[in-house]
Design a protein around this motif. Structure first.
Motif, mmCIF file in Angstrom:
data_model
loop_
_atom_site.group_PDB
_atom_site.id
_atom_site.type_symbol
_atom_site.label_atom_id
_atom_site.label_comp_id
_atom_site.label_asym_id
_atom_site.label_seq_id
_atom_site.Cartn_x
_atom_site.Cartn_y
_atom_site.Cartn_z
ATOM 1 N N VAL A 140 17.597 52.166 -26.832
ATOM 2 C CA VAL A 140 17.867 50.766 -26.476
ATOM 3 C C VAL A 140 18.404 50.687 -25.056
ATOM 4 C CG1 VAL A 140 19.365 48.784 -26.953
ATOM 5 C CG2 VAL A 140 18.211 49.958 -28.843
ATOM 6 N N LYS A 141 19.307 51.628 -24.706
ATOM 7 C CA LYS A 141 19.965 51.599 -23.394
ATOM 8 C C LYS A 141 18.965 51.839 -22.262
ATOM 9 C CE LYS A 141 24.226 52.369 -23.080
ATOM 10 N NZ LYS A 141 24.587 51.086 -22.433
ATOM 11 N N ILE A 142 17.976 52.709 -22.474
ATOM 12 C CA ILE A 142 17.001 52.952 -21.402
ATOM 13 C C ILE A 142 15.899 51.891 -21.377
ATOM 14 C CG2 ILE A 142 17.441 55.435 -21.330
ATOM 15 C CD1 ILE A 142 14.793 55.868 -22.822
ATOM 16 N N GLY A 143 15.951 50.967 -22.345
ATOM 17 C CA GLY A 143 15.082 49.799 -22.288
ATOM 18 C C GLY A 143 13.719 49.936 -22.932
ATOM 19 N N VAL A 144 13.484 51.014 -23.698
ATOM 20 C CA VAL A 144 12.159 51.166 -24.321
ATOM 21 C C VAL A 144 12.064 50.410 -25.639
ATOM 22 C CG1 VAL A 144 11.733 53.376 -23.211
ATOM 23 C CG2 VAL A 144 12.765 53.350 -25.467
ATOM 24 N N LEU A 145 13.216 50.077 -26.218
ATOM 25 C CA LEU A 145 13.279 49.273 -27.450
ATOM 26 C C LEU A 145 14.422 48.280 -27.320
ATOM 27 C CD1 LEU A 145 13.069 51.901 -30.362
ATOM 28 C CD2 LEU A 145 11.386 50.144 -29.914
ATOM 29 N N SER A 146 14.294 47.125 -27.939
ATOM 30 C CA SER A 146 15.440 46.223 -28.052
ATOM 31 C C SER A 146 16.141 46.524 -29.375
ATOM 32 C CB SER A 146 14.987 44.763 -28.019
ATOM 33 O OG SER A 146 14.279 44.440 -29.209
ATOM 34 N N GLU A 147 17.393 46.095 -29.505
ATOM 35 C CA GLU A 147 18.121 46.319 -30.758
ATOM 36 C C GLU A 147 17.391 45.659 -31.927
ATOM 37 O OE1 GLU A 147 22.271 45.237 -30.465
ATOM 38 O OE2 GLU A 147 22.761 47.353 -30.176
ATOM 39 N N LYS A 148 16.848 44.469 -31.685
ATOM 40 C CA LYS A 148 16.137 43.743 -32.739
ATOM 41 C C LYS A 148 14.908 44.523 -33.205
ATOM 42 C CE LYS A 148 14.108 39.222 -33.770
ATOM 43 N NZ LYS A 148 13.683 37.908 -33.220
ATOM 44 N N GLU A 149 14.146 45.077 -32.234
ATOM 45 C CA GLU A 149 12.952 45.861 -32.582
ATOM 46 C C GLU A 149 13.332 47.109 -33.371
ATOM 47 O OE1 GLU A 149 10.036 44.814 -28.779
ATOM 48 O OE2 GLU A 149 11.493 46.435 -28.630
ATOM 49 N N LEU A 150 14.441 47.753 -32.979
ATOM 50 C CA LEU A 150 14.883 48.954 -33.676
ATOM 51 C C LEU A 150 15.267 48.639 -35.116
ATOM 52 C CD1 LEU A 150 15.618 51.979 -33.557
ATOM 53 C CD2 LEU A 150 17.894 51.306 -32.763
ATOM 54 N N VAL A 151 16.030 47.553 -35.316
ATOM 55 C CA VAL A 151 16.452 47.168 -36.670
ATOM 56 C C VAL A 151 15.240 46.813 -37.524
ATOM 57 C CG1 VAL A 151 17.685 45.395 -37.985
ATOM 58 C CG2 VAL A 151 18.768 46.434 -36.003
ATOM 59 N N GLU A 152 14.287 46.057 -36.960
ATOM 60 C CA GLU A 152 13.078 45.686 -37.707
ATOM 61 C C GLU A 152 12.276 46.921 -38.104
ATOM 62 O OE1 GLU A 152 11.058 42.986 -35.131
ATOM 63 O OE2 GLU A 152 12.299 41.250 -35.705
ATOM 64 N N PHE A 153 12.196 47.900 -37.193
ATOM 65 C CA PHE A 153 11.462 49.128 -37.495
ATOM 66 C C PHE A 153 12.138 49.902 -38.629
ATOM 67 C CE2 PHE A 153 10.879 53.697 -37.037
ATOM 68 C CZ PHE A 153 9.495 53.785 -37.126
ATOM 69 N N LEU A 154 13.457 50.071 -38.532
ATOM 70 C CA LEU A 154 14.189 50.796 -39.589
ATOM 71 C C LEU A 154 14.034 50.106 -40.934
ATOM 72 C CD1 LEU A 154 17.513 51.614 -37.677
ATOM 73 C CD2 LEU A 154 15.745 53.244 -38.355
ATOM 74 N N SER A 155 14.086 48.780 -40.905
ATOM 75 C CA SER A 155 13.944 48.003 -42.143
ATOM 76 C C SER A 155 12.575 48.240 -42.777
ATOM 77 C CB SER A 155 14.150 46.516 -41.830
ATOM 78 O OG SER A 155 13.887 45.735 -42.956
#
Length: 573
Positions: free
Chosen positions: A39-54
């Motif tokens: 998320v910090k390096i900008g390749v994913l947003s927090e929202k995209e990461l949470v949706e993917f994990l879900s």
């Protein structure tokens, strides 16, 4: 879950192998989780990461900003356990609790909670920042808890005589006592908390201020000062001495201003972080006022597309900094983000093929691949002297911290006319008046007209907090008064921040720039040569496509980024 999550993201096509390696390198350097690093390096947003994990783990996602958890549910899990695993109980039904987690596959955490509470666990996934914010909200900030304990240790019982004893200026100072007091555990802990809490709250400056019968600490957050605490007045000298010792300043000198720097390493939210503070000590009638400017590399935004430029303004600015020679000026008051804009420009044009040298006072951030020089007025190293030396260093691009006198302006303009790109700042209210400012310094109009290619004026306004953003209604007359056309006034949708825990109930979180970018084209150049006023230059610049600061602000209001109050506070119609 580090490598496993990274591999899964690569296999799913969400990120590339190279991006995973970048994330792993950052994780190794800074600590924390691979998801946070990506998320910090900008390749994913927090929202995209949470949706993917879900989706991947078949676990529901939860937006903690929209959920209010009952106190009886919070009490099921102790605060230290919630922080240890970064989890939060959000609901209880029968013998089952719903647990918000960053990693829904952490069976150790779930087993531990089941054993400790006797409840079965239903995991839901949340973003790390939202979860940490919710833990602070329901259990109390670790800083707040520690601060309360320190303040209790420091507070002395009130005595009948509460009058202030002011030290006489000629009184001898007991340096041993001062140093000893400054090293006492409560004072050390209090100063440490002030320094680290400022980072946590996103402050840019810390003000420690003595008054006759009061002593207060304020933070500047998003450009506005907020009162944070009132340490006991009797600790004024000890706290001042502690700050001066950290900044390597003379604790015996209390009559003259002093400047220094504090560099410390601390652990914040499981990450080791290097903190850098620029310290200024100023003698006042009731003691020394300390202002510490926080230089946080994590807050330095070097992506020009995210600073706040309108599309056309950004295109013009980039065209100017990509030219091989000429002068580009950034203007605005102190604290308007000029340094960030200039650093972003340097980052955009920093390649191995060019030699970039900067003269700064002070050097705020170290930029790889750029030769940065700190000014030292006391030994004669000022901007003009540095510029003359730079010209013997075979430079392509020169950054001058500020053009503040004729000598500096003259050397900078000559450099711009002899094949160098010169970037600098001026203190003026808007872009067109910068032309008159240069001529008032003594620079000939023909030199200004031929050397200056572009001037960008800027201001910073606060962003509406995305967590508590809500629509509002405003009378049409109020909108037309600030500059909206009648057509836009009827269609524009306005928002404000209601106030929430994430924004400390201010309704604002973060800042964005307003930009006025004036190109010095042929028509503007003709006006400069004929000695036109700032008003005439402004009118011609707007005719040729310049977006004024107020127009930039109106666009930010239309985009739902900021409020009318912020734009009116920072710009004039």
């Amino acid at each position: 879950m580090s490598h496993r999550l990274g591999d899964v993201l690569v296999k799913s096509g969400r990120i590339t192998t190279e991006q995973l390696q970048q994330g792993l390198a950052l994780q190794k350097e800074k600590g924390g989780r691979i998801g946070s690093a990506l998320v910090k390096i900008g390749v994913l947003s927090e929202k995209e990461l949470v949706e993917f994990l879900s989706q991947h783990f078949g676990v529901p996602a939860i937006d903690l900003g929209r959920v209010e958890v009952d106190e009886s549910v919070i009490k099921i899990i102790p605060a230290d356990v919630a922080r240890k695993y970064t989890i939060l109980p959000v609901a209880k039904v029968g013998a089952k609790i719903t647990l918000a987690m960053i990693d829904p596959t952490n069976v150790f955490a779930m087993d531990d909670i089941k054993f400790m509470t006797g409840y079965n666990v239903d995991p839901v996934v949340s973003s790390e920042s939202a979860l940490r914010g919710a833990i602070d909200k329901y259990y109390g900030s670790t800083h707040a808890i520690e601060l309360k304990k320190v303040m209790e240790d420091l507070t002395e019982p009130a005595t009948a005589d509460s009058s202030l004893e002011v030290l006489e200026e000629e009184e001898d100072l007991d340096l041993d006592t001062l140093e000893k007091e400054s090293e006492e555990a409560p004072v050390v802990r209090l100063v440490n908390i002030i320094l680290t809490d400022a980072i946590k709250r996103g402050a840019s400056d810390i003000h420690i201020e003595p008054y006759e019968k009061d002593y207060r600490v304020r933070y500047r957050i998003d450009g506005v000062l907020y009162e944070m605490m009132h340490p006991p007045l009797r600790l004024r000298e000890a706290i001042t001495s502690r700050c001066k010792i950290l900044a390597k300043l003379d604790i015996a000198e209390k009559r003259l201003p002093q400047d220094g720097r504090i560099k410390i390493k601390t652990r914040i939210q499981e990450r080791v972080k290097d903190l850098d503070y620029r310290v200024s000590v100023l003698p006042t009638i009731f003691g020394e006022k300390i202002v510490m400017r926080l230089l946080d590399k994590d807050n330095l935004m070097l992506d020009m597309t995210r600073l706040g430029f309108e599309t056309d303004s950004l295109r013009r600015f980039e065209q100017a900094i990509l030219k091989p020679y000429g002068m580009v000026l950034v203007t605005g008051p102190t604290g308007s983000g000029k340094t960030n804009t200039l650093y972003s420009a340097l980052q955009r044009i920093n390649t191995p093929e060019v030699n970039i040298i900067t003269a700064e006072d002070p050097v705020e951030f170290n930029l790889p691949g750029i030769n940065q020089v700190q000014m030292k007025e006391q030994i004669g190293l000022n901007f003009a002297a540095a510029l003359r030396s730079f010209l013997r260093q075979d430079p392509n691009i020169i950054l001058v911290g500020e053009v503040r006198d004729f000598e500096t302006a003259e050397v900078a303009i000559k450099a711009a006319m002899t094949g160098h790109l010169v970037l600098s700042t001026l203190h003026t209210n808007d872009a067109p008046s910068s032309i008159n400012r240069l001529m008032n310094m003594g620079i000939e109009p023909f030199l200004v007209a031929t050397s200056v290619h572009l001037i960008a004026a800027q201001r910073l306004v606060r962003r509406i907090c995305s967590s508590c953003k809500e629509p509002i209604e405003v009378p049409l007359a109020a909108l037309t008064d600030i500059g909206f056309s009648e057509r836009d006034a009827k269609s524009v949708k306005l928002f404000r921040g209601k106030g929430c825990d994430r924004c400390s109930n201010t309704g604002y979180k973060g800042r964005v720039g307003l930009y006025e970018v004036m190109e010095v084209g042929d028509e503007v150049r003709e006006l400069i040569l004929s000695g036109a006023s700032a008003v005439e230059l402004r009118n011609k610049a707007i005719e040729t496509g310049m977006i004024s600061l107020r127009a930039s602000g109106l666009q930010k209001i239309k985009d739902g980024v900021t409020t009318i109050e912020e734009v009116v506070r920072e710009t004039v119609a």
